[in-house]
Design a protein around this motif. Structure first.
Motif, mmCIF file in Angstrom:
data_model
loop_
_atom_site.group_PDB
_atom_site.id
_atom_site.type_symbol
_atom_site.label_atom_id
_atom_site.label_comp_id
_atom_site.label_asym_id
_atom_site.label_seq_id
_atom_site.Cartn_x
_atom_site.Cartn_y
_atom_site.Cartn_z
ATOM 1 N N GLU A 201 0.822 -1.203 0.000
ATOM 2 C CA GLU A 201 0.000 0.000 0.000
ATOM 3 C C GLU A 201 0.862 1.261 0.000
ATOM 4 O OE1 GLU A 201 1.083 -0.821 4.177
ATOM 5 O OE2 GLU A 201 0.375 -2.033 2.496
ATOM 6 N N GLN A 202 2.012 1.215 0.663
ATOM 7 C CA GLN A 202 2.939 2.344 0.601
ATOM 8 C C GLN A 202 3.673 2.353 -0.734
ATOM 9 O OE1 GLN A 202 5.610 3.001 3.831
ATOM 10 N NE2 GLN A 202 4.028 2.904 5.408
ATOM 11 N N LEU A 203 4.066 1.196 -1.199
ATOM 12 C CA LEU A 203 4.786 1.124 -2.464
ATOM 13 C C LEU A 203 3.939 1.683 -3.601
ATOM 14 C CD1 LEU A 203 7.487 0.078 -3.634
ATOM 15 C CD2 LEU A 203 6.286 -2.046 -4.207
ATOM 16 N N ALA A 204 2.627 1.496 -3.515
ATOM 17 C CA ALA A 204 1.730 1.980 -4.567
ATOM 18 C C ALA A 204 1.711 3.502 -4.654
ATOM 19 C CB ALA A 204 0.318 1.460 -4.326
ATOM 20 N N MET A 205 2.209 4.180 -3.618
ATOM 21 C CA MET A 205 2.229 5.640 -3.599
ATOM 22 C C MET A 205 3.464 6.215 -4.292
ATOM 23 S SD MET A 205 0.955 6.160 0.345
ATOM 24 C CE MET A 205 0.779 7.954 0.235
ATOM 25 N N LEU A 206 4.358 5.380 -4.793
ATOM 26 C CA LEU A 206 5.594 5.858 -5.424
ATOM 27 C C LEU A 206 5.426 5.975 -6.924
ATOM 28 C CD1 LEU A 206 8.161 3.489 -3.670
ATOM 29 C CD2 LEU A 206 7.310 5.661 -2.847
ATOM 30 N N PRO A 207 5.924 7.049 -7.536
ATOM 31 C CA PRO A 207 6.237 8.312 -6.888
ATOM 32 C C PRO A 207 4.990 9.175 -6.810
ATOM 33 C CG PRO A 207 6.839 8.466 -9.170
ATOM 34 C CD PRO A 207 6.236 7.084 -8.980
ATOM 35 N N THR A 208 5.003 10.205 -5.999
ATOM 36 C CA THR A 208 3.828 11.049 -5.853
ATOM 37 C C THR A 208 3.800 12.173 -6.871
ATOM 38 O OG1 THR A 208 4.996 12.376 -4.205
ATOM 39 C CG2 THR A 208 3.618 10.583 -3.397
ATOM 40 N N SER A 209 4.915 12.467 -7.517
ATOM 41 C CA SER A 209 4.943 13.543 -8.516
ATOM 42 C C SER A 209 4.969 12.954 -9.914
ATOM 43 C CB SER A 209 6.181 14.434 -8.322
ATOM 44 O OG SER A 209 7.313 13.793 -8.865
ATOM 45 N N GLY A 210 4.786 13.804 -10.905
ATOM 46 C CA GLY A 210 4.816 13.349 -12.284
ATOM 47 C C GLY A 210 6.212 13.187 -12.834
ATOM 48 N N TYR A 211 7.220 13.610 -12.088
ATOM 49 C CA TYR A 211 8.603 13.507 -12.544
ATOM 50 C C TYR A 211 9.248 12.304 -11.872
ATOM 51 C CZ TYR A 211 7.431 18.264 -13.712
ATOM 52 O OH TYR A 211 6.801 19.363 -14.203
ATOM 53 N N LYS A 212 9.977 11.531 -12.586
ATOM 54 C CA LYS A 212 10.460 10.281 -12.054
ATOM 55 C C LYS A 212 11.990 10.223 -12.037
ATOM 56 C CE LYS A 212 6.481 7.455 -13.491
ATOM 57 N NZ LYS A 212 5.566 8.506 -13.213
ATOM 58 N N GLY A 213 12.492 9.402 -11.109
ATOM 59 C CA GLY A 213 13.889 9.028 -11.102
ATOM 60 C C GLY A 213 14.865 10.187 -11.033
ATOM 61 N N SER A 214 15.886 10.112 -11.882
ATOM 62 C CA SER A 214 16.961 11.093 -11.842
ATOM 63 C C SER A 214 16.493 12.491 -12.214
ATOM 64 C CB SER A 214 18.100 10.657 -12.768
ATOM 65 O OG SER A 214 18.680 9.466 -12.294
ATOM 66 N N LEU A 215 15.503 12.586 -13.081
ATOM 67 C CA LEU A 215 14.971 13.902 -13.431
ATOM 68 C C LEU A 215 14.353 14.568 -12.211
ATOM 69 C CD1 LEU A 215 14.353 16.048 -15.552
ATOM 70 C CD2 LEU A 215 12.254 14.794 -16.114
ATOM 71 N N ASP A 216 13.595 13.804 -11.434
ATOM 72 C CA ASP A 216 13.010 14.332 -10.205
ATOM 73 C C ASP A 216 14.111 14.748 -9.234
ATOM 74 O OD1 ASP A 216 11.064 15.047 -8.363
ATOM 75 O OD2 ASP A 216 10.784 13.016 -7.601
ATOM 76 N N TYR A 217 15.168 13.948 -9.181
ATOM 77 C CA TYR A 217 16.283 14.287 -8.299
ATOM 78 C C TYR A 217 16.922 15.619 -8.688
ATOM 79 C CZ TYR A 217 20.954 14.420 -6.404
ATOM 80 O OH TYR A 217 22.100 14.848 -5.793
ATOM 81 N N LEU A 218 17.221 15.807 -9.968
ATOM 82 C CA LEU A 218 17.848 17.052 -10.413
ATOM 83 C C LEU A 218 16.937 18.248 -10.186
ATOM 84 C CD1 LEU A 218 19.571 15.840 -13.708
ATOM 85 C CD2 LEU A 218 20.691 16.415 -11.535
ATOM 86 N N ARG A 219 15.640 18.085 -10.444
ATOM 87 C CA ARG A 219 14.686 19.167 -10.188
ATOM 88 C C ARG A 219 14.687 19.546 -8.710
ATOM 89 N NH1 ARG A 219 10.687 20.555 -13.532
ATOM 90 N NH2 ARG A 219 9.329 21.030 -11.765
ATOM 91 N N THR A 220 14.641 18.529 -7.858
ATOM 92 C CA THR A 220 14.556 18.788 -6.418
ATOM 93 C C THR A 220 15.838 19.394 -5.885
ATOM 94 O OG1 THR A 220 12.969 16.979 -6.189
ATOM 95 C CG2 THR A 220 14.054 17.716 -4.181
ATOM 96 N N LEU A 221 16.984 18.931 -6.381
ATOM 97 C CA LEU A 221 18.263 19.534 -5.999
ATOM 98 C C LEU A 221 18.293 21.005 -6.385
ATOM 99 C CD1 LEU A 221 21.255 19.476 -5.102
ATOM 100 C CD2 LEU A 221 21.809 18.659 -7.415
ATOM 101 N N ALA A 222 17.919 21.322 -7.619
ATOM 102 C CA ALA A 222 17.946 22.710 -8.084
ATOM 103 C C ALA A 222 17.003 23.579 -7.262
ATOM 104 C CB ALA A 222 17.582 22.774 -9.565
ATOM 105 N N ILE A 223 15.800 23.098 -7.008
ATOM 106 C CA ILE A 223 14.833 23.872 -6.223
ATOM 107 C C ILE A 223 15.329 24.050 -4.796
ATOM 108 C CG2 ILE A 223 12.493 23.841 -5.260
ATOM 109 C CD1 ILE A 223 11.612 22.464 -7.894
#
Length: 375
Positions: free
Chosen positions: A271-293
């Motif tokens: 049930e927790q695993l089904a919540m991954l990911p919560t945003s529309g951006y996935k993987g390394s792209l999400d990581y780079l976005r979050t780092l920059a922000i």
């Protein structure tokens, strides 16, 4: 002429404000998560990084992660490392084993250990003090970056002491600084799902500020990409920024993505695993976005570490154009993330090569980001 980062006028205005050093309101940070283009975020974060840190250098520390024990009863759903006392793989390092690891670190020119364990239910305060004192007596130049707010909270309960006194006792015994582990997402809904018995968001901040009041410096972290929402990521960033404004005690910010691998969440909590990911951006792209922000939002913190240990060498290079000025550690030893099935390693030569290929000059630092050697 003002630079233009985005074709969206609203996003462009927010990015220019961040690069100029203004503290972005939470709503604007959320808008960056929801609507800003990755290339616009990268350009703005990189420009701010060049303003806040030595523009020509990328730093790292030569250290070793030493997990003195894997015994823990918090049972975090995202952790594959912990064991219970009676498990076959449970351990507590002996002094001889610990010192052997430090000898190996010194042999490659290391200067620091990251010392962390779990929430062991039985080890007394004197055991920890003797461990720290023994390290300092034999290796006086080694910087001990140790424990975490969650461990400190656990110590306070076990030893029946205020956490500030616990930190002071450990500091006197040889502890030099505290890493930002256990922050995950500083929101109690998220923490209640991932680790309901772990330290709350407010206590995590309070314990860090107690350490700052004793003259210790700490780092701050964020593990994301699990059950959190984007507003909860923003809440995390705002909590860290407000704490830094009060104390100035955080030397660096490090964020990384949750690594599902073989963790309990993956194996027993669908049930927790089904919540991954919560945003529309996935993987390394999400990581780079979050780092920059994060670089743009945390305008009171100078240093941002790249998490190449979770993302790999190629994304590690990309971080240097998305707000990161530091590659963390050579990771001579790393056990927690690797237990989840992610095993990236870099030698000093490979670290230097990665930095040079990205167009920067490598520099070896200490925990306070003072340069020890230019490569």
């Amino acid at each position: 002429m003002n630079p233009s980062y985005s074709q969206n006028p609203q996003i462009d205005e927010i990015l220019r404000s961040a690069v100029e050093g203004h503290a972005l309101p939470g709503g604007e940070i959320l808008l960056l998560f929801e609507e800003a283009e990755i290339h616009a975020l990268g350009r703005a974060a990189h420009e701010l990084r060049l303003k806040r840190c030595a523009p020509e250098h990328v730093t790292y520390v030569v250290d070793r992660n030493i997990n003195y024990s894997n015994v823990c009863y918090v049972d975090c759903s995202f952790c594959a490392f912990y064991r219970h006392k009676k498990d076959d793989e449970a351990y507590v390092l002996s002094e001889e084993q610990l010192h052997h690891k430090i000898d190996e670190l010194l042999a490659i020119g290391g200067t620091q250990i990251l010392l962390q364990g779990g929430h062991h239910p039985n080890l007394p305060l004197d055991w920890y003090k003797e461990m720290l004192g023994g390290i300092k007596a034999k290796y006086p130049t080694i910087h001990i970056h140790g424990f975490s707010p969650s461990e400190i909270e656990h110590f306070g309960k076990i030893f029946k002491m205020p956490t500030r006194e616990v930190i002071a006792e450990l500091q006197q015994a040889g502890l030099d600084s505290i890493p930002g582990g256990g922050a995950e997402i500083l929101n109690d809904r998220v923490r209640g799902l991932l680790a309901p018995t772990k330290v709350t968001a407010a206590r995590w901040i309070e314990i860090m500020e107690e350490a700052h009041s004793l003259g210790m410096r700490t780092s701050a972290t964020m593990m994301f990409g699990h059950v959190e929402t984007l507003p909860e990521r923003v809440e995390h960033l705002l909590r860290v920024r407000e704490s830094q404004a009060r104390t100035g005690g955080y030397t660096a910010f490090i964020c990384w993505t949750y690594q599902p691998g073989t963790t309990p969440m993956t194996e027993t909590q669908p049930e927790q695993l089904a919540m991954l990911p919560t945003s529309g951006y996935k993987g390394s792209l999400d990581y780079l976005r979050t780092l920059a922000i994060s670089r743009l939002a945390l305008n009171t913190i100078d240093n941002f570490q790249a998490s190449w240990v979770t993302q790999g060498k190629k994304i590690g290079q990309m971080t240097l154009f998305h707000g990161a000025n530091d590659l963390g550690s050579t990771m001579m030893e790393e056990n927690v993330v690797s237990e989840a099935g992610v095993k990236f390693r870099l030698t000093k030569h490979e670290m230097n090569e990665m930095i040079l290929d990205a167009g920067f000059s490598p520099a070896i630092r200490d925990n306070s980001y003072r340069i020890l050697d230019y490569v």
